[in-house]
Write a protein that holds these residues in place. Structure first.
Motif, short mmCIF file in Angstrom:
data_model
loop_
_atom_site.label_atom_id
_atom_site.label_comp_id
_atom_site.label_asym_id
_atom_site.label_seq_id
_atom_site.Cartn_x
_atom_site.Cartn_y
_atom_site.Cartn_z
N LEU A 7 3.80 29.27 -3.52
CA LEU A 7 5.10 29.54 -3.72
C LEU A 7 5.01 30.60 -5.09
O LEU A 7 4.15 30.51 -5.86
N LYS A 8 5.82 31.69 -4.85
CA LYS A 8 5.69 32.79 -5.98
C LYS A 8 6.73 32.55 -7.09
O LYS A 8 7.84 32.31 -6.87
N THR A 9 6.53 33.04 -8.15
CA THR A 9 7.45 33.35 -9.47
C THR A 9 8.28 34.63 -8.95
O THR A 9 7.87 35.31 -8.31
N ARG A 10 9.55 34.66 -9.74
CA ARG A 10 10.10 35.69 -9.44
C ARG A 10 9.54 37.48 -9.94
O ARG A 10 9.60 38.27 -9.47
N GLU A 11 8.64 36.94 -10.99
CA GLU A 11 7.85 38.18 -11.45
C GLU A 11 6.90 38.50 -10.42
O GLU A 11 6.64 39.65 -10.36
N GLU A 12 6.19 37.60 -9.78
CA GLU A 12 5.24 37.99 -8.57
C GLU A 12 6.02 38.35 -7.62
O GLU A 12 5.33 39.51 -6.74
N MET A 13 6.94 38.08 -7.34
CA MET A 13 7.97 38.87 -6.18
C MET A 13 8.24 39.99 -6.59
O MET A 13 8.22 40.91 -5.73
N ARG A 14 8.47 40.51 -7.89
CA ARG A 14 8.64 41.84 -8.04
C ARG A 14 7.46 42.78 -8.16
O ARG A 14 7.94 43.73 -7.42
N ARG A 195 10.00 23.26 5.75
CA ARG A 195 11.32 23.50 5.08
C ARG A 195 11.16 24.94 4.43
O ARG A 195 10.14 25.33 3.76
N VAL A 196 12.42 25.41 4.26
CA VAL A 196 12.31 26.67 3.53
C VAL A 196 12.46 26.54 2.03
O VAL A 196 13.49 25.82 1.85
N ARG A 197 12.01 27.15 1.14
CA ARG A 197 11.84 26.80 -0.25
C ARG A 197 11.88 27.96 -1.15
O ARG A 197 11.37 28.95 -0.50
N PRO A 198 12.49 28.07 -2.15
CA PRO A 198 12.42 29.17 -3.16
C PRO A 198 11.05 29.40 -3.52
O PRO A 198 10.17 28.33 -3.69
N GLY A 199 10.64 30.45 -3.30
CA GLY A 199 9.23 30.93 -3.77
C GLY A 199 8.21 31.34 -2.55
O GLY A 199 7.38 31.95 -2.84
N MET A 200 9.04 31.14 -1.53
CA MET A 200 8.05 31.35 -0.15
C MET A 200 8.50 33.00 -0.03
O MET A 200 9.55 33.56 -0.41
N CYS A 201 7.43 33.56 0.37
CA CYS A 201 7.70 35.00 0.77
C CYS A 201 7.01 34.93 2.36
O CYS A 201 5.81 34.43 2.64
N LEU A 202 7.73 35.61 3.13
CA LEU A 202 7.28 35.29 4.65
C LEU A 202 7.40 36.61 5.23
O LEU A 202 8.41 37.73 4.82
N ALA A 203 6.56 37.18 6.25
CA ALA A 203 6.49 38.26 6.91
C ALA A 203 7.13 38.09 8.41
O ALA A 203 6.59 37.35 9.05
N LEU A 204 8.18 38.36 8.43
CA LEU A 204 8.83 38.13 10.31
C LEU A 204 8.65 39.31 10.90
O LEU A 204 8.70 40.47 10.42
N GLU A 205 8.11 39.00 12.19
CA GLU A 205 7.79 40.17 12.78
C GLU A 205 7.66 40.08 14.43
O GLU A 205 6.62 39.51 15.08
N PRO A 206 9.29 40.36 15.07
CA PRO A 206 9.28 39.88 16.52
C PRO A 206 8.51 41.14 17.23
O PRO A 206 8.60 42.06 16.73
N MET A 207 7.75 40.75 18.03
CA MET A 207 7.39 41.54 19.16
C MET A 207 7.43 41.10 20.44
O MET A 207 7.43 40.01 20.94
N LEU A 208 8.67 42.11 21.05
CA LEU A 208 8.95 41.98 22.12
C LEU A 208 8.79 42.95 23.54
O LEU A 208 8.42 43.83 23.06
#
Length: 269
Positions: A7-14, A195-208
């Motif tokens: 889980l990341k802080t908002r500063e880390e997200m920036r 569960r989705v939680r604040p602090g998560m960073c996710l790479a979504l990548e559909p390959m169709l």
């Protein structure tokens, strides 16, 4: 950390957003290099220049031995294509995936497009539907209870268009490493997802793919191709979840333009 999920802080997200915007610029440069007569190595070189000039580091180069800055996959190559002397021709579908590291934090994104004029309407639909599936997943993430809500949104778009998510290849968490927990499938799976939680960073990548969802890996031990030779597309964004909403880290506007029609307004961390 929450279990194995970072889980990341908002500063880390920036900081991750800084890396993400560099990735966006690198992908734009690589796409511009993809004209008839160019090689996939030309696209890789264009991405590498942008990352180097920004003072960032490629997170693909050397990753488990990968020999390039970007994955450049063409037509039936779904993901992980190694750039080289393959010459691009009018109508090729090209998927480019690359990433960058800034101060130890990772960004990862991918785009697909057609070189010059399309060879068939089905190719145009494939590329646009895969992108639409990505944004449907991102929009779902804004209110998702579990990762499975995101997976369902992606699969629904693919199903409506008669396309198939590539089996066995999924999105992922991202942060201090490029690939982290949790997995983000592009299709429904059995069992309870995180569960989705604040602090998560996710790479979504559909390959169709247009044809079978089955795949094979070539002798180079990287390039994944559709088993029946049908064409494929791949889109990806890294997305941050925080207390006030979501932010697409690999889009300069946080995803605002693409999310507006879906009723979602991204909020900067």
């Amino acid at each position: 950390m929450a279990g194995r999920i970072e889980l990341k802080t908002r500063e880390e997200m920036r900081v991750m957003a800084e890396a993400g915007v560099i990735v966006q610029r690198a992908l734009a440069a690589a796409r511009s290099a993809c004209v008839p007569g160019a090689t996939t190595a030309d696209a890789d070189a264009a991405a590498a220049r942008v990352i180097a000039e920004a003072g960032a580091t490629s997170n693909f180069l050397g990753y488990q031995g990968f020999p390039a800055t970007a994955c450049v996959s063409v037509n039936e190559e779904v993901v992980h294509g190694i750039p080289g002397n393959r010459v691009l021709v009018e109508g090729d579908i090209v998927s480019i995936d690359c990433g960058a590291i800034v101060a130890g934090w990772h960004g990862d994104s991918a785009i697909s497009f057609i070189v010059g004029e399309p060879a068939a309407r089905a190719d145009v639909a494939l590329v646009s539907t895969t992108e639409r599936a990505l944004w449907a997943g991102i929009a779902a993430l804004a209110s998702a209870d579990r990762i499975s809500d995101v997976s369902a949104a992606i699969e629904d778009v693919a199903d409506e268009a008669g396309l198939h998510p590539l089996e066995g290849y999924v999105g992922h968490g991202i942060g201090t490493a490029m690939h982290m927990e949790p997995d983000v499938p592009n299709y429904r799976v059995r069992g309870r997802s995180p569960r989705v939680r604040p602090g998560m960073c996710l790479a979504l990548e559909p390959m169709l793919v247009i044809g079978t969802p089955d795949s094979a890996v070539l002798n180079d031990e990287w390039t994944v191709v559709s088993l029946d030779g049908s064409r494929a597309a791949h889109w990806e964004h890294s997305v941050a979840v925080h207390e006030d909403g979501i932010w697409v880290l690999t889009a300069a506007d946080g995803g605002a333009a693409k999310l507006a029609p879906l009723g979602v307004t991204p909020v900067a961390p």
